[in-house]
Design a protein around this motif. Structure first.
Motif, PDB file in Angstrom:
ATOM      1  N   THR A  24       0.842  -1.200   0.000  1.00  0.00           N
ATOM      2  CA  THR A  24       0.000   0.000   0.000  1.00  0.00           C
ATOM      3  C   THR A  24       0.876   1.249   0.000  1.00  0.00           C
ATOM      4  OG1 THR A  24      -1.738  -1.175   1.182  1.00  0.00           O
ATOM      5  CG2 THR A  24      -1.819   1.227   1.251  1.00  0.00           C
ATOM      6  N   ALA A  25       1.910   1.240   0.816  1.00  0.00           N
ATOM      7  CA  ALA A  25       2.828   2.388   0.863  1.00  0.00           C
ATOM      8  C   ALA A  25       3.586   2.532  -0.456  1.00  0.00           C
ATOM      9  CB  ALA A  25       3.807   2.231   2.020  1.00  0.00           C
ATOM     10  N   TYR A  26       4.009   1.429  -1.045  1.00  0.00           N
ATOM     11  CA  TYR A  26       4.711   1.482  -2.337  1.00  0.00           C
ATOM     12  C   TYR A  26       3.828   2.101  -3.410  1.00  0.00           C
ATOM     13  CZ  TYR A  26       8.239  -1.759  -0.437  1.00  0.00           C
ATOM     14  OH  TYR A  26       9.217  -2.352   0.306  1.00  0.00           O
ATOM     15  N   ARG A  27       2.573   1.667  -3.451  1.00  0.00           N
ATOM     16  CA  ARG A  27       1.649   2.222  -4.447  1.00  0.00           C
ATOM     17  C   ARG A  27       1.516   3.734  -4.296  1.00  0.00           C
ATOM     18  NH1 ARG A  27      -1.073  -2.586  -3.681  1.00  0.00           N
ATOM     19  NH2 ARG A  27      -1.150  -3.836  -5.567  1.00  0.00           N
ATOM     20  N   ALA A  28       1.328   4.180  -3.059  1.00  0.00           N
ATOM     21  CA  ALA A  28       1.172   5.614  -2.800  1.00  0.00           C
ATOM     22  C   ALA A  28       2.443   6.380  -3.190  1.00  0.00           C
ATOM     23  CB  ALA A  28       0.839   5.847  -1.331  1.00  0.00           C
ATOM     24  N   LEU A  29       3.584   5.822  -2.888  1.00  0.00           N
ATOM     25  CA  LEU A  29       4.856   6.464  -3.204  1.00  0.00           C
ATOM     26  C   LEU A  29       5.051   6.607  -4.707  1.00  0.00           C
ATOM     27  CD1 LEU A  29       7.698   7.486  -2.319  1.00  0.00           C
ATOM     28  CD2 LEU A  29       8.437   5.106  -2.487  1.00  0.00           C
ATOM     29  N   TYR A  30       4.801   5.549  -5.443  1.00  0.00           N
ATOM     30  CA  TYR A  30       5.078   5.545  -6.878  1.00  0.00           C
ATOM     31  C   TYR A  30       3.979   6.184  -7.718  1.00  0.00           C
ATOM     32  CZ  TYR A  30       8.855   2.353  -5.670  1.00  0.00           C
ATOM     33  OH  TYR A  30       9.981   1.784  -5.137  1.00  0.00           O
ATOM     34  N   ASP A  33       4.011  12.185  -8.102  1.00  0.00           N
ATOM     35  CA  ASP A  33       5.205  12.698  -8.774  1.00  0.00           C
ATOM     36  C   ASP A  33       6.330  13.042  -7.808  1.00  0.00           C
ATOM     37  OD1 ASP A  33       4.122  12.436 -11.295  1.00  0.00           O
ATOM     38  OD2 ASP A  33       3.269  14.450 -11.293  1.00  0.00           O
ATOM     39  N   ALA A  34       6.080  12.988  -6.510  1.00  0.00           N
ATOM     40  CA  ALA A  34       7.107  13.345  -5.532  1.00  0.00           C
ATOM     41  C   ALA A  34       8.328  12.426  -5.651  1.00  0.00           C
ATOM     42  CB  ALA A  34       6.536  13.286  -4.121  1.00  0.00           C
ATOM     43  N   PHE A  35       8.102  11.146  -5.916  1.00  0.00           N
ATOM     44  CA  PHE A  35       9.222  10.220  -6.048  1.00  0.00           C
ATOM     45  C   PHE A  35      10.100  10.596  -7.242  1.00  0.00           C
ATOM     46  CE2 PHE A  35      11.274   6.399  -7.687  1.00  0.00           C
ATOM     47  CZ  PHE A  35      11.988   6.018  -6.569  1.00  0.00           C
ATOM     48  N   LEU A  36       9.463  10.977  -8.356  1.00  0.00           N
ATOM     49  CA  LEU A  36      10.228  11.382  -9.548  1.00  0.00           C
ATOM     50  C   LEU A  36      11.144  12.557  -9.227  1.00  0.00           C
ATOM     51  CD1 LEU A  36       7.511  11.264 -12.358  1.00  0.00           C
ATOM     52  CD2 LEU A  36       9.280   9.591 -11.885  1.00  0.00           C
ATOM     53  N   LYS A  37      10.592  13.550  -8.568  1.00  0.00           N
ATOM     54  CA  LYS A  37      11.357  14.746  -8.216  1.00  0.00           C
ATOM     55  C   LYS A  37      12.505  14.393  -7.277  1.00  0.00           C
ATOM     56  CE  LYS A  37      11.458  19.337  -8.103  1.00  0.00           C
ATOM     57  NZ  LYS A  37      12.055  20.069  -9.174  1.00  0.00           N
ATOM     58  N   CYS A  38      12.227  13.570  -6.286  1.00  0.00           N
ATOM     59  CA  CYS A  38      13.258  13.151  -5.336  1.00  0.00           C
ATOM     60  C   CYS A  38      14.359  12.362  -6.053  1.00  0.00           C
ATOM     61  CB  CYS A  38      12.628  12.313  -4.233  1.00  0.00           C
ATOM     62  SG  CYS A  38      13.794  11.785  -2.969  1.00  0.00           S
ATOM     63  N   PHE A  39      13.978  11.461  -6.935  1.00  0.00           N
ATOM     64  CA  PHE A  39      14.925  10.657  -7.702  1.00  0.00           C
ATOM     65  C   PHE A  39      15.846  11.562  -8.518  1.00  0.00           C
ATOM     66  CE2 PHE A  39      15.090   6.611 -10.588  1.00  0.00           C
ATOM     67  CZ  PHE A  39      16.459   6.531 -10.387  1.00  0.00           C
ATOM     68  N   GLU A  40      15.270  12.558  -9.177  1.00  0.00           N
ATOM     69  CA  GLU A  40      16.080  13.504  -9.952  1.00  0.00           C
ATOM     70  C   GLU A  40      17.062  14.250  -9.052  1.00  0.00           C
ATOM     71  OE1 GLU A  40      13.367  16.066 -12.056  1.00  0.00           O
ATOM     72  OE2 GLU A  40      13.099  14.604 -13.683  1.00  0.00           O
ATOM     73  N   GLU A  41      16.585  14.676  -7.897  1.00  0.00           N
ATOM     74  CA  GLU A  41      17.433  15.456  -6.990  1.00  0.00           C
ATOM     75  C   GLU A  41      18.583  14.643  -6.419  1.00  0.00           C
ATOM     76  OE1 GLU A  41      14.803  17.215  -4.120  1.00  0.00           O
ATOM     77  OE2 GLU A  41      13.925  18.576  -5.592  1.00  0.00           O
ATOM     78  N   ILE A  42      18.340  13.390  -6.068  1.00  0.00           N
ATOM     79  CA  ILE A  42      19.424  12.608  -5.459  1.00  0.00           C
ATOM     80  C   ILE A  42      20.428  12.089  -6.481  1.00  0.00           C
ATOM     81  CG2 ILE A  42      18.063  11.949  -3.437  1.00  0.00           C
ATOM     82  CD1 ILE A  42      17.804   9.146  -4.666  1.00  0.00           C
ATOM     83  N   PRO A  46      26.757  18.169  -9.844  1.00  0.00           N
ATOM     84  CA  PRO A  46      27.122  19.430 -10.509  1.00  0.00           C
ATOM     85  C   PRO A  46      27.548  19.187 -11.962  1.00  0.00           C
ATOM     86  CG  PRO A  46      28.090  19.331  -8.322  1.00  0.00           C
ATOM     87  CD  PRO A  46      27.494  17.978  -8.594  1.00  0.00           C
ATOM     88  N   GLY A  47      26.996  19.973 -12.863  1.00  0.00           N
ATOM     89  CA  GLY A  47      27.322  19.852 -14.277  1.00  0.00           C
ATOM     90  C   GLY A  47      26.488  18.843 -15.038  1.00  0.00           C
ATOM     91  N   ALA A  48      25.637  18.120 -14.340  1.00  0.00           N
ATOM     92  CA  ALA A  48      24.802  17.094 -14.993  1.00  0.00           C
ATOM     93  C   ALA A  48      23.333  17.490 -14.908  1.00  0.00           C
ATOM     94  CB  ALA A  48      25.000  15.738 -14.338  1.00  0.00           C
ATOM     95  N   THR A  49      22.588  17.100 -15.911  1.00  0.00           N
ATOM     96  CA  THR A  49      21.141  17.281 -15.919  1.00  0.00           C
ATOM     97  C   THR A  49      20.505  15.899 -15.885  1.00  0.00           C
ATOM     98  OG1 THR A  49      21.368  19.275 -17.258  1.00  0.00           O
ATOM     99  CG2 THR A  49      19.196  18.242 -17.199  1.00  0.00           C
ATOM    100  N   VAL A  50      19.574  15.705 -14.968  1.00  0.00           N
ATOM    101  CA  VAL A  50      18.897  14.417 -14.832  1.00  0.00           C
ATOM    102  C   VAL A  50      17.406  14.628 -15.043  1.00  0.00           C
ATOM    103  CG1 VAL A  50      18.398  12.475 -13.298  1.00  0.00           C
ATOM    104  CG2 VAL A  50      20.623  13.624 -13.174  1.00  0.00           C
ATOM    105  N   LYS A  51      16.817  13.817 -15.906  1.00  0.00           N
ATOM    106  CA  LYS A  51      15.368  13.872 -16.148  1.00  0.00           C
ATOM    107  C   LYS A  51      14.805  12.466 -15.969  1.00  0.00           C
ATOM    108  CE  LYS A  51      11.446  15.637 -17.378  1.00  0.00           C
ATOM    109  NZ  LYS A  51      10.707  16.308 -16.341  1.00  0.00           N
ATOM    110  N   VAL A  52      13.842  12.339 -15.097  1.00  0.00           N
ATOM    111  CA  VAL A  52      13.200  11.051 -14.828  1.00  0.00           C
ATOM    112  C   VAL A  52      11.736  11.163 -15.222  1.00  0.00           C
ATOM    113  CG1 VAL A  52      12.671   9.310 -13.073  1.00  0.00           C
ATOM    114  CG2 VAL A  52      14.767  10.662 -12.883  1.00  0.00           C
ATOM    115  N   THR A  53      11.270  10.212 -16.018  1.00  0.00           N
ATOM    116  CA  THR A  53       9.863  10.187 -16.421  1.00  0.00           C
ATOM    117  C   THR A  53       9.282   8.810 -16.143  1.00  0.00           C
ATOM    118  OG1 THR A  53      10.472   9.630 -18.692  1.00  0.00           O
ATOM    119  CG2 THR A  53      10.094  11.948 -18.215  1.00  0.00           C
TER     120      THR A  53
END
Length: 128
Positions: A24-30, A33-42, A46-53
């Protein structure tokens, strides 16, 4: 071309209800879009661009579990690397199973994912 990689996890709980609870928690997490944003941030450096879709998982998770897929693009200057990440989680008796497959987008196929998930199901059945 990035090769494929797979990780397999099995978590043992006291009973089937406890093993199914994290789904249930996994479903809510995935689902959000918060997980996508967090994944991109972590993964950003520096100098790299990360895009997760979000992508479409290659197969359904067994036993009504959770299946998610992400496409990741990392660019540094003029060099871009694209990869695919698929994660599957499901419960079986008092165990929670997890399979994550990652690699180049062209090597993560439904046949590869099906094999990984089937092997995990067989290993869990043999362990009973």
């Amino acid at each position: 071309v990035l090769p494929a990689s797979a990780t397999f996890q099995a978590y043992i709980y006291s009973d089937a209800k406890a093993a199914a609870a994290p789904l249930t928690a996994y479903r809510a997490l995935y689902d959000g879009d918060a997980f996508l944003k967090c994944f991109e941030e972590i993964t950003a450096t520096p100098g790299a661009t990360v895009k997760v879709t979000k992508g479409t998982p290659s197969v359904a998770a067994p036993a009504g579990g959770v299946a998610v897929a992400y496409d990741v693009a990392i660019s540094v200057g003029s060099v871009t690397m694209a990869m695919r990440l698929e994660t599957y989680a499901w419960s079986s008796s008092n165990a929670l199973a997890g399979v994550t497959v990652s690699g180049g987008k062209d090597v993560i196929t439904s046949a590869l994912v099906t094999t990984a998930v089937t092997k995990m199901q067989a290993a869990m059945a043999a362990a009973r």
